[in-house]
Design a protein around this motif. Structure first.
Motif, PDB file in Angstrom:
ATOM      1  N   VAL A   8     -17.517   9.575 -10.925  1.00  0.00           N
ATOM      2  CA  VAL A   8     -16.195   9.429 -10.323  1.00  0.00           C
ATOM      3  C   VAL A   8     -15.399  10.712 -10.456  1.00  0.00           C
ATOM      4  O   VAL A   8     -14.749  11.172  -9.503  1.00  0.00           O
ATOM      5  N   GLN A   9     -15.477  11.331 -11.633  1.00  0.00           N
ATOM      6  CA  GLN A   9     -14.750  12.573 -11.855  1.00  0.00           C
ATOM      7  C   GLN A   9     -15.262  13.678 -10.934  1.00  0.00           C
ATOM      8  O   GLN A   9     -14.484  14.460 -10.379  1.00  0.00           O
ATOM      9  N   SER A  10     -16.574  13.691 -10.724  1.00  0.00           N
ATOM     10  CA  SER A  10     -17.159  14.695  -9.834  1.00  0.00           C
ATOM     11  C   SER A  10     -16.709  14.480  -8.387  1.00  0.00           C
ATOM     12  O   SER A  10     -16.411  15.436  -7.671  1.00  0.00           O
ATOM     13  N   GLN A  11     -16.651  13.199  -7.973  1.00  0.00           N
ATOM     14  CA  GLN A  11     -16.219  12.893  -6.609  1.00  0.00           C
ATOM     15  C   GLN A  11     -14.762  13.291  -6.398  1.00  0.00           C
ATOM     16  O   GLN A  11     -14.394  13.838  -5.345  1.00  0.00           O
ATOM     17  N   LEU A  12     -13.897  13.010  -7.390  1.00  0.00           N
ATOM     18  CA  LEU A  12     -12.498  13.396  -7.285  1.00  0.00           C
ATOM     19  C   LEU A  12     -12.337  14.907  -7.201  1.00  0.00           C
ATOM     20  O   LEU A  12     -11.483  15.422  -6.456  1.00  0.00           O
ATOM     21  N   GLU A  13     -13.154  15.633  -7.950  1.00  0.00           N
ATOM     22  CA  GLU A  13     -13.096  17.099  -7.894  1.00  0.00           C
ATOM     23  C   GLU A  13     -13.527  17.609  -6.518  1.00  0.00           C
ATOM     24  O   GLU A  13     -12.947  18.568  -5.993  1.00  0.00           O
ATOM     25  N   ASN A  14     -14.529  16.949  -5.936  1.00  0.00           N
ATOM     26  CA  ASN A  14     -14.973  17.353  -4.588  1.00  0.00           C
ATOM     27  C   ASN A  14     -13.860  17.126  -3.568  1.00  0.00           C
ATOM     28  O   ASN A  14     -13.638  17.959  -2.670  1.00  0.00           O
ATOM     29  N   TRP A  15     -13.176  15.972  -3.678  1.00  0.00           N
ATOM     30  CA  TRP A  15     -12.062  15.696  -2.768  1.00  0.00           C
ATOM     31  C   TRP A  15     -10.936  16.705  -2.943  1.00  0.00           C
ATOM     32  O   TRP A  15     -10.321  17.148  -1.976  1.00  0.00           O
ATOM     33  N   ARG A  16     -10.672  17.066  -4.216  1.00  0.00           N
ATOM     34  CA  ARG A  16      -9.620  18.046  -4.489  1.00  0.00           C
ATOM     35  C   ARG A  16      -9.960  19.384  -3.864  1.00  0.00           C
ATOM     36  O   ARG A  16      -9.117  20.030  -3.222  1.00  0.00           O
ATOM     37  N   ASP A  17     -11.218  19.790  -3.997  1.00  0.00           N
ATOM     38  CA  ASP A  17     -11.634  21.070  -3.415  1.00  0.00           C
ATOM     39  C   ASP A  17     -11.556  21.032  -1.890  1.00  0.00           C
ATOM     40  O   ASP A  17     -11.168  22.021  -1.253  1.00  0.00           O
ATOM     41  N   GLN A  18     -11.941  19.878  -1.303  1.00  0.00           N
ATOM     42  CA  GLN A  18     -11.903  19.764   0.151  1.00  0.00           C
ATOM     43  C   GLN A  18     -10.469  19.834   0.667  1.00  0.00           C
ATOM     44  O   GLN A  18     -10.189  20.522   1.660  1.00  0.00           O
ATOM     45  N   ILE A  19      -9.557  19.130  -0.019  1.00  0.00           N
ATOM     46  CA  ILE A  19      -8.150  19.173   0.393  1.00  0.00           C
ATOM     47  C   ILE A  19      -7.594  20.578   0.234  1.00  0.00           C
ATOM     48  O   ILE A  19      -6.818  21.063   1.080  1.00  0.00           O
ATOM     49  N   TRP A  20      -8.004  21.275  -0.820  1.00  0.00           N
ATOM     50  CA  TRP A  20      -7.533  22.644  -1.021  1.00  0.00           C
ATOM     51  C   TRP A  20      -8.031  23.570   0.095  1.00  0.00           C
ATOM     52  O   TRP A  20      -7.291  24.437   0.569  1.00  0.00           O
ATOM     53  N   LEU A  21      -9.289  23.352   0.526  1.00  0.00           N
ATOM     54  CA  LEU A  21      -9.811  24.145   1.636  1.00  0.00           C
ATOM     55  C   LEU A  21      -9.032  23.852   2.920  1.00  0.00           C
ATOM     56  O   LEU A  21      -8.743  24.750   3.710  1.00  0.00           O
ATOM     57  N   TRP A  22      -8.734  22.548   3.140  1.00  0.00           N
ATOM     58  CA  TRP A  22      -7.951  22.185   4.333  1.00  0.00           C
ATOM     59  C   TRP A  22      -6.573  22.850   4.307  1.00  0.00           C
ATOM     60  O   TRP A  22      -6.072  23.303   5.336  1.00  0.00           O
ATOM     61  N   MET A  23      -5.945  22.853   3.140  1.00  0.00           N
ATOM     62  CA  MET A  23      -4.608  23.411   3.027  1.00  0.00           C
ATOM     63  C   MET A  23      -4.579  24.905   3.332  1.00  0.00           C
ATOM     64  O   MET A  23      -3.510  25.457   3.628  1.00  0.00           O
ATOM     65  N   GLN A  24      -5.730  25.546   3.302  1.00  0.00           N
ATOM     66  CA  GLN A  24      -5.779  26.973   3.578  1.00  0.00           C
ATOM     67  C   GLN A  24      -6.094  27.288   5.041  1.00  0.00           C
ATOM     68  O   GLN A  24      -6.131  28.453   5.424  1.00  0.00           O
ATOM     69  N   THR A  25      -6.305  26.209   5.841  1.00  0.00           N
ATOM     70  CA  THR A  25      -6.632  26.432   7.259  1.00  0.00           C
ATOM     71  C   THR A  25      -5.388  26.213   8.112  1.00  0.00           C
ATOM     72  O   THR A  25      -4.630  25.257   7.892  1.00  0.00           O
ATOM     73  N   PRO A  26      -5.136  27.057   9.100  1.00  0.00           N
ATOM     74  CA  PRO A  26      -3.971  26.887   9.987  1.00  0.00           C
ATOM     75  C   PRO A  26      -3.994  25.556  10.738  1.00  0.00           C
ATOM     76  O   PRO A  26      -2.953  24.959  11.000  1.00  0.00           O
ATOM     77  N   SER A  27      -5.201  25.102  11.115  1.00  0.00           N
ATOM     78  CA  SER A  27      -5.302  23.858  11.877  1.00  0.00           C
ATOM     79  C   SER A  27      -4.767  22.667  11.080  1.00  0.00           C
ATOM     80  O   SER A  27      -4.004  21.843  11.596  1.00  0.00           O
ATOM     81  N   PHE A  28      -5.162  22.565   9.809  1.00  0.00           N
ATOM     82  CA  PHE A  28      -4.708  21.438   8.978  1.00  0.00           C
ATOM     83  C   PHE A  28      -3.203  21.514   8.744  1.00  0.00           C
ATOM     84  O   PHE A  28      -2.492  20.494   8.829  1.00  0.00           O
ATOM     85  N   LEU A  29      -2.688  22.716   8.455  1.00  0.00           N
ATOM     86  CA  LEU A  29      -1.259  22.876   8.217  1.00  0.00           C
ATOM     87  C   LEU A  29      -0.456  22.563   9.475  1.00  0.00           C
ATOM     88  O   LEU A  29       0.629  21.970   9.400  1.00  0.00           O
ATOM     89  N   ALA A  30      -0.992  22.938  10.635  1.00  0.00           N
ATOM     90  CA  ALA A  30      -0.302  22.639  11.891  1.00  0.00           C
ATOM     91  C   ALA A  30      -0.244  21.127  12.129  1.00  0.00           C
ATOM     92  O   ALA A  30       0.791  20.580  12.561  1.00  0.00           O
TER      93      ALA A  30
END
Length: 432
Positions: A8-30
């Motif tokens: 579970v902890q590993s899955q949460l970390e993967n989600w956190r990393d994915q959201i962080w990657l999204w937050m760095q893309t202009p498309s997601f922020l737009a």
């Protein structure tokens, strides 16, 4: 299956990393910005439209034309925020796809789907006023809308269709059958109830028909209407007519045990309507000093309205099995009595025509079938007890106060002619 905290902890970390990657893309922020702007702009536009459009400003008065339409338009004003949110998110999706730098709209589409569920929620809250129907719709339509917008409707439908509750040959009763039965039953019976109210009102407004005939036709209309609705619901739910044998067998067993009183009252209601032993407007007197005017004859019970504004709900079997008095069954004429006393030195021969003529002057006292009769009753301790019998049309209750008016006439007549109304006297002698 054991709970693995590390997984579970590993899955949460993967989600956190994915959201962080999204937050760095202009498309997601737009997309995120478009969602926030839509949420902020929707209520502002809704207020502007509510102020600008007359139908949305205030609830229409009862005297306006097209009242029902105006009331619906006014309620639609309460949906503007949810509708505008769905439209703004759809517009944002098209704009994002048209800009090459962004070219993604999956997050906006997800937000639009959730906004559509919110719109369903607002429609239920605005248009359903009855608490039961509102709760039923909230617990059924909102989750169903959520399943549809998330794309799981086909899987959900397959699950319901595959869950067999009662095998019945080629057409088993499944969970989907029960859902259809509830949904179509709610819709058809809601429409049927509205049709029943309108239809019975139209039937009872036919002044060229006798009141009893109107009541019989109205009840027959109600029975036939709901019988048709029952078969429509069963057909829409996909239940074969052969399977109804099982249902009616169980229903017959239930009537034989727990539902017997209800069935007896139902049959008694039909008997009352057809033999017309009790009709709307009759004045009845039952056991236990319960009396009043019949207000309504329903399938299970009869409503008797008393003079003090109370309604007595009487099971229909009381009118087919027990004894009661119907004061106005065949003839509205009633005979009433008013007792009074006069002194022993009164000239009774002169008293009789004096009281009779005075009572006869009352506008509700009839001379047919008989003129008022002044009768001698008994020799009392301190007075000669007399009585006036007279006929009047109607019940001495509510707006009619026959005995009270006649009593006042007797008192005024005796007083005007100096006739004494004695009262009990005791003579006490002191014997030494």
């Amino acid at each position: 299956m054991d709970f693995d905290l590390a997984t579970v902890q590993s899955q949460l970390e993967n989600w956190r990393d994915q959201i962080w990657l999204w937050m760095q893309t202009p498309s997601f922020l737009a997309q995120l910005s478009a969602i926030v702007l839509s949420i902020l702009i929707a209520p502002l536009l809704a207020k502007i439209l509510q102020r600008a459009i007359p139908f949305f400003k205030k609830e229409p008065a009862e005297s306006v034309k097209y009242l029902k339409v105006r009331q619906i338009l006014f309620k639609v004003g309460g949906l503007l925020r949810a509708v505008l949110l769905v439209l703004l998110l759809g517009l944002s999706s098209n704009i994002l796809l048209a800009v090459p730098a962004f070219s993604e709209d999956w997050l906006v589409k997800l937000a639009q789907s959730l906004a559509a569920v919110f719109l369903v929620y607002r429609v239920i809250k605005v248009f359903l006023q009855e608490a039961f129907y509102r709760k039923l719709a909230l617990w059924v339509l909102v989750p169903l809308s959520l399943i549809i917008v998330l794309g799981y409707f086909d899987e959900f439908k397959a699950l319901l269709s595959g869950t067999v509750l009662l095998p019945m040959g080629n057409s088993p009763i499944t969970a989907m059958t029960v859902v259809k039965l509830v949904v179509f039953g709610f819709l058809f019976f809601w429409v049927g109830n509205l049709s029943n109210v309108k239809g019975q009102s139209a039937i009872r407004s036919q002044e060229n028909l006798d009141a009893g005939v109107r009541e019989i036709v109205a009840k027959l209309f109600q029975i036939v209407l709901f019988a048709i609705i029952f078969f429509l619901v069963v057909g829409a739910a996909g239940i074969p007519l052969s399977g109804l044998v099982v249902v009616f067998s169980a229903l017959g067993l239930g009537i034989g045990f727990g539902l017997q009183p209800i069935a007896a009252n139902f049959i008694s209601g039909l008997i009352i309507l057809f033999d017309r032993s009790v009709k709307i407007g009759d004045y009845v007197n039952m056991e236990g000093d319960r009396f009043g005017r019949v207000k309504a004859i329903n399938i299970r019970s009869t409503t008797v309205a008393t003079a003090d504004g109370k309604d007595i709900i009487v099971p229909n079997t009381k009118f087919t099995e027990d004894a009661y008095e119907n004061w106005t069954h065949d003839n509205p004429l009633q005979r009433y009595e008013v007792d009074f006393g006069v002194a022993y030195d009164t000239d009774l021969d002169a008293l009789v025509p004096l009281i009779r003529d005075a009572v006869l002057e009352h506008e509700d006292v009839l001379s047919d079938p008989d003129v008022p009769s002044v009768e001698f009753r008994s020799f009392g301790d301190s007075a000669i007890n007399m009585c006036v019998e007279f006929w009047a049309e109607g019940i001495d209750d509510g707006p009619n106060k026959f005995t009270s008016d006649v009593g006042m006439i007797i008192w005024r007549t005796l007083k005007a002619n100096n006739i004494e109304i004695p009262f009990p006297q005791r003579v006490v002698k002191n014997i030494k």
